[in-house]
Design a protein around this motif. Structure first.
Motif, PDB file in Angstrom:
ATOM      1  N   GLN B 178       1.049  -1.431  -0.081  1.00 10.74           N
ATOM      2  CA  GLN B 178       0.018   0.226   0.046  1.00 10.74           C
ATOM      3  C   GLN B 178       0.802   1.163  -0.144  1.00 10.74           C
ATOM      4  O   GLN B 178       0.629   2.181  -0.652  1.00 10.74           O
ATOM      5  N   GLN B 181       2.176   1.873  -3.593  1.00 17.50           N
ATOM      6  CA  GLN B 181       1.118   1.952  -4.616  1.00 17.50           C
ATOM      7  C   GLN B 181       0.709   3.402  -4.495  1.00 17.50           C
ATOM      8  O   GLN B 181       0.651   4.139  -3.687  1.00 17.50           O
ATOM      9  N   GLU B 182       0.385   3.975  -5.697  1.00 19.36           N
ATOM     10  CA  GLU B 182      -0.037   5.285  -5.795  1.00 19.36           C
ATOM     11  C   GLU B 182      -1.433   5.511  -5.349  1.00 19.36           C
ATOM     12  O   GLU B 182      -2.159   4.321  -5.433  1.00 19.36           O
ATOM     13  N   ARG B 183      -1.590   6.673  -4.561  1.00 20.15           N
ATOM     14  CA  ARG B 183      -2.977   6.753  -3.897  1.00 20.15           C
ATOM     15  C   ARG B 183      -3.884   7.714  -4.190  1.00 20.15           C
ATOM     16  O   ARG B 183      -3.183   8.844  -4.610  1.00 20.15           O
ATOM     17  N   LYS B 184      -5.032   7.613  -4.673  1.00 26.39           N
ATOM     18  CA  LYS B 184      -5.901   8.411  -5.091  1.00 26.39           C
ATOM     19  C   LYS B 184      -6.976   8.768  -4.159  1.00 26.39           C
ATOM     20  O   LYS B 184      -7.242   7.859  -3.506  1.00 26.39           O
ATOM     21  N   GLY B 260      -5.625   7.134   2.599  1.00 22.95           N
ATOM     22  CA  GLY B 260      -5.818   6.185   1.451  1.00 22.95           C
ATOM     23  C   GLY B 260      -5.183   4.721   1.761  1.00 22.95           C
ATOM     24  O   GLY B 260      -5.183   3.738   1.018  1.00 22.95           O
ATOM     25  N   PHE B 261      -4.945   4.399   3.201  1.00 23.43           N
ATOM     26  CA  PHE B 261      -4.502   3.083   3.709  1.00 23.43           C
ATOM     27  C   PHE B 261      -5.750   2.418   4.429  1.00 23.43           C
ATOM     28  O   PHE B 261      -6.444   2.920   4.919  1.00 23.43           O
TER      29      PHE B 261
END
Lengths: 311, 478
Positions: B178, B181-184, B260-261
């Motif tokens: 996580q 990974q890119e967070r949106k 975002g997690f």
């Protein structure tokens, strides 16, 4: 994301509005101090520790003195030994509460050996006084209704207690709008005896061994008198307590009355002591006057003041 | 910095704004921000312990790569990492306890021993972040994951601020991907995050912190309390510790969602458990699964005969107790749970209750009710040891329940008499969600305006009934 932010901002705003309105419900049952910080600035005050807070009733004083001080509206701004012994913190609080342009005021300053004593290793170290960091020290606003400052920084109970205590059929206390702190504890002889025993224990084992005379506090008593003299007449009063407690006070500070008389002379203010008639009053716990005795003492103080003015 | 402090509110607004509005273009910058924010968050307690945290992070990062890069010395590096992590824990958390206990043992046999104690403060969250580090190197050793090359990513895994001081104890396989990974921004996830935070604050501020002084006074004066109050005290403590810890976890999970997690679930309504085995699948799940994966299974689990299984269970619960603190009370608490658990294991009934609870009806069956009640009584009995200051107080407390008069004749003036009603409503809501997460409750209100009304209502309850004394969370001491 905009939608999310708008909603997130809306909730705290709703909450602040709700809390502001809710705080108006606070009253004399909320706690023993709150109301004193929601009232406006005052031009006539009773000052001192808990003996004065519970023992001197402003309404009684007003009724007697209204002829010599027209429009007098006394306010009890006395707290407790841990909060309002004479010192920098109480001095600042009095300054904040004082209405300066109201003409001639009346100020009754209750004095006891304890209110010019301090507990630190060095009793003249004002930074270590008990009231440091407590309510009067923490507070920035003393005359705000509702007092959000007090509720945020000093009110330690859940806010439901702002309103729920008034539902109690037998409340222990009530802070009146004029600042008088009325104790509504049971007054049967057994209850009084138990409380008195507890109070004597407290004096013997806590106050007496811990507290020592503080010239710093005495300086602040004088500074308070000097400050208030600029705005009206000042009277010094020593309230009664049971003989056992007065005996301890005498042992702790045998020169107390001499010191206060010297201060009274220096500032040309009257000093009334009720300790000689201590047996003619009744007490909630040995140190604090019971309601009817408080009424009598208040009448006596007012009559003495009235008498001093007519002489 | 406490979640229930005004500082955290400002901190969160600042970090959130920077994260999504200023640094949202590059993942690496976002991760750097999270790392700095986490160190600031931790440094608020005591900046000196930051050095320990950094040191622990650097060492485990290095050992992770070392274990992966060598086949020959793999085991050596693993052991070095274990010694390092447990060494830190040992010095800061356990040394004084073992030194005192050993001296007492010697004194008992007539040898005079005077242990030199360290008397050092316990760094907040030390048990949590050392377990993060340990799980990481174990997983690399067992080839379950590859070591993280990017130090920033690894450091965020160890000290991501929502979980740094009281978990959940994350696993690298779950959390590191996580971080990389890119967070949106996700509206739904953010809403879920706030829902969790709201519920967590409700549990902590309204229930746990209101119960805290009552529990404290009952335990402190237990010698003078009637039996009814003593029973109330332990029931209240069971609710306090649950609301305190699961409240923290909800806030942590909710905060993580805002960024975002997804963090591991740590609680699944444990007081609705039908047996002790189920309780441990619902209570502090990230810790019990950690012990299962890194202690119980490596010891052989239940596959090497009954005797070995019993010993393994005893070891796991002993360590579970010790993990909470260096006191005999925690050890007894752990062993009590082992005793509760063993009959289920021996009768092969420990996986009887893995299915949903009352899935087709609103109320549980009579059998389920009795099982839940019995499990709750067992758990409460063990909580007495957990809460007591020492063994003497624990035994005195238990004795008092049975020997003191049941009820005192003098008027019982319970402070905050509205609390049982709030607790009742709380458990009712939890029961509604028994087979889901708390978001299930909020999304039961289909119309958005009714949902918003519910949010506002809970906020008002928090403000009016909450205790705002910035009480610390119980699990911070572990």
């Amino acid at each position: 994301m905009k939608r999310f932010i708008y909603k997130v901002v809306a909730f705290p705003i709703a909450l602040i509005v709700f809390f502001y309105l809710y705080a108006f419900l606070g009253d004399g049952y909320s706690d023993e101090y709150y109301l004193r910080f929601t009232s406006p600035k005052q031009s006539a005050m009773i000052l001192g520790i808990s003996r004065a807070a519970q023992g001197i009733q402003p309404a009684i004083i007003d009724s007697v003195l209204s002829t010599v001080y027209p429009g007098i509206d006394m306010y009890n701004f006395a707290f407790s030994l841990g909060l309002s012994a004479y010192g920098p913190v109480y001095y600042r609080a009095i300054q904040q509460k004082l209405k300066e342009d109201a003409g001639k005021g009346v100020f009754i300053l209750e004095v006891t050996p304890w209110s010019i004593c301090a507990a630190p290793a060095n009793p003249n170290d004002s930074s270590a006084f008990e009231e440091e960091g407590r309510v009067l020290d923490q507070l920035h606003f003393f005359n705000m209704n509702p007092n959000i400052d007090y509720l945020f920084n000093c009110y330690s109970s859940p806010y439901i207690n702002l309103v729920i205590n008034k539902l109690d059929e037998h409340p222990f206390s009530l802070l009146h709008n004029d600042g008088w702190f009325e104790i509504k504890a049971p007054m049967d002889s057994l209850a009084i005896a138990n409380r008195t025993e507890g109070m004597i224990y407290l004096y013997q084992n806590d106050f007496y061994p811990r507290f020592e005379f503080s010239s710093k506090r005495l300086e602040y008593l004088e500074a308070t008198i000097a400050l208030l003299q600029q705005h009206g007449d000042v009277y010094l009063v020593r309230l009664p307590a049971i003989a056992k407690i007065l005996q301890m006070e005498k042992q702790k500070m045998p020169q107390f009355d001499i010191i206060i008389n010297t201060v009274a002379k220096k500032y040309n203010v009257p000093y009334y002591s009720f300790i000689d008639s201590c047996n003619s009053f009744s007490y909630v716990d040995g140190a604090h006057l019971e309601k009817k005795s408080g009424c009598r003492v208040s009448t006596d103080i007012a009559n003495l003041i009235k008498g001093s003015l007519s002489n | 910095m406490l979640f229930n402090s005004i500082y955290f509110a400002f901190f969160l607004v600042i970090v959130y704004s920077l994260y999504w509005f200023l640094f949202n273009k590059r993942l690496s910058v976002q991760n750097c921000l999270l790392l700095v924010a986490s160190y600031v968050f931790y440094g608020f307690w005591d900046w000196r312990f930051l050095l320990l945290l950094c040191l622990s992070t650097i060492i485990d990062y290095g050992f992770g790569i070392a274990i992966y890069n060598t086949e020959k010395r793999k085991k050596l590096f693993l052991w070095l990492s274990i010694v390092n992590n447990l060494g830190i824990l040992g010095v800061f958390k356990y040394y004084d306890f073992f030194a005192t206990s050993f001296a007492a043992f010697l004194n008992y046999f007539g040898f005079h021993a005077n242990p030199g104690l360290l008397n050092i403060a316990l760094p907040v969250g030390i048990s949590f972040y050392t377990f993060h580090g340990l799980s990481y190197v174990f997983d690399i050793y067992r080839n379950k994951i590859l070591p993280e090359k990017n130090f920033i990513n690894y450091a965020v895994f160890v000290c991501f601020f929502p979980l740094l001081v009281a978990g959940p104890i994350e696993r690298a396989w779950h959390f590191l991907p996580q971080i990389k990974q890119e967070r949106k921004f996700s509206y739904r996830k953010s809403v879920q995050g706030l829902q969790l935070m709201l519920w967590g604050f409700f549990k902590k501020i309204v229930i746990a912190d209101s119960l805290s002084p009552i529990v404290h006074s009952i335990f402190r004066d237990n010698a003078n309390q009637p039996g009814f109050f003593l029973i109330t005290g332990v029931i209240y403590f069971s609710i306090q510790i649950y609301c305190d810890f699961s409240g923290y976890t909800d806030i942590a999970r909710g905060t993580a969602k805002l960024f975002g997690f997804e963090l591991l679930i740590n609680f699944r309504f444990p007081y609705f458990s039908r047996d002790i085995a189920e309780f441990w699948r619902r209570w502090h799940i990230s810790l019990s699964s950690w012990f299962r994966d890194y202690l119980y299974i490596p010891l052989g689990g239940s596959k090497e005969g009954t005797k070995k299984a019993v010993i393994n269970i005893l070891i796991v619960f002993l360590f579970s107790g010790l993990w909470h603190g260096a006191h005999w009370t925690f050890i007894v608490w752990g062993l009590l749970h082992a005793l509760y658990f063993l009959p289920l294991l021996l009768l092969k009934k420990n996986r009887d209750n893995t299915g949903p609870l009352a899935p087709h009806s609103f109320l549980p069956s009579l059998r389920e009710t009795l099982n839940i009640l019995w499990t709750y009584i067992l758990v409460c009995f063990a909580w007495i040891f957990f809460r007591a200051d020492n063994m003497t107080q624990a035994f005195q407390y238990i004795k008092g329940i049975f020997t003191h008069p049941f009820y005192a004749t003098e008027s019982f003036d319970p402070p905050m008499y509205y609390l049982p009603f709030i607790i009742g409503i709380f458990f009712f809501v939890e029961w509604l969600c028994r087979n889901h997460d708390i978001e299930f409750f909020f999304f039961k209100f289909k119309k958005s305006y009714t949902r918003h009304a519910v949010y506002l209502f809970i906020l008002f309850i928090i403000v009016v009934f909450g205790s705002f004394r910035e009480n610390t969370f119980i699990y911070f001491q572990f």
